[in-house]
Design a protein around this motif. Structure first.
Motif, PDB file in Angstrom:
ATOM      1  N   ASP A   3       0.849  -1.183   0.000  1.00 21.74           N
ATOM      2  CA  ASP A   3       0.000   0.000   0.000  1.00 21.74           C
ATOM      3  C   ASP A   3       0.886   1.235   0.000  1.00 21.74           C
ATOM      4  N   GLY A   5      -0.259   4.363  -0.499  1.00 21.87           N
ATOM      5  CA  GLY A   5      -1.011   5.521  -0.033  1.00 21.87           C
ATOM      6  C   GLY A   5      -1.050   6.640  -1.050  1.00 21.87           C
ATOM      7  N   LYS A   6      -0.879   7.856  -0.572  1.00 27.28           N
ATOM      8  CA  LYS A   6      -0.995   9.012  -1.456  1.00 27.28           C
ATOM      9  C   LYS A   6       0.187   9.145  -2.411  1.00 27.28           C
ATOM     10  N   TYR A   7       1.236   8.361  -2.210  1.00 26.10           N
ATOM     11  CA  TYR A   7       2.416   8.428  -3.077  1.00 26.10           C
ATOM     12  C   TYR A   7       2.399   7.394  -4.198  1.00 26.10           C
ATOM     13  N   ASP A   9       0.885   7.130  -7.104  1.00 23.51           N
ATOM     14  CA  ASP A   9       1.070   7.635  -8.472  1.00 23.51           C
ATOM     15  C   ASP A   9       2.533   8.003  -8.727  1.00 23.51           C
TER      16      ASP A   9
END
Length: 50
Positions: A3, A5-7, A9
């Motif tokens: 996972d 998360g927001k990183y 991409d």
């Protein structure tokens, strides 16, 4: 797949760019190697028959 998360991409696009660059470097190295080998063969033939 971990996972990210927001990183996610940023990490996945970095992996993709790295992979593309590695493939390009390998392809260019192979192409140059073949070209140099061909040129060396041509020079050797000229020297042998010249």
């Amino acid at each position: 797949m971990p996972d990210l998360g927001k990183y996610a991409d940023a990490v996945l696009s970095s992996y993709a760019v790295s992979l593309v660059l590695l493939v390009a470097l390998i392809a260019l190295s192979i192409a140059r190697s073949r070209r140099v080998a061909r040129e060396l063969h041509e020079v050797e033939e000229r020297v042998k028959h010249g």
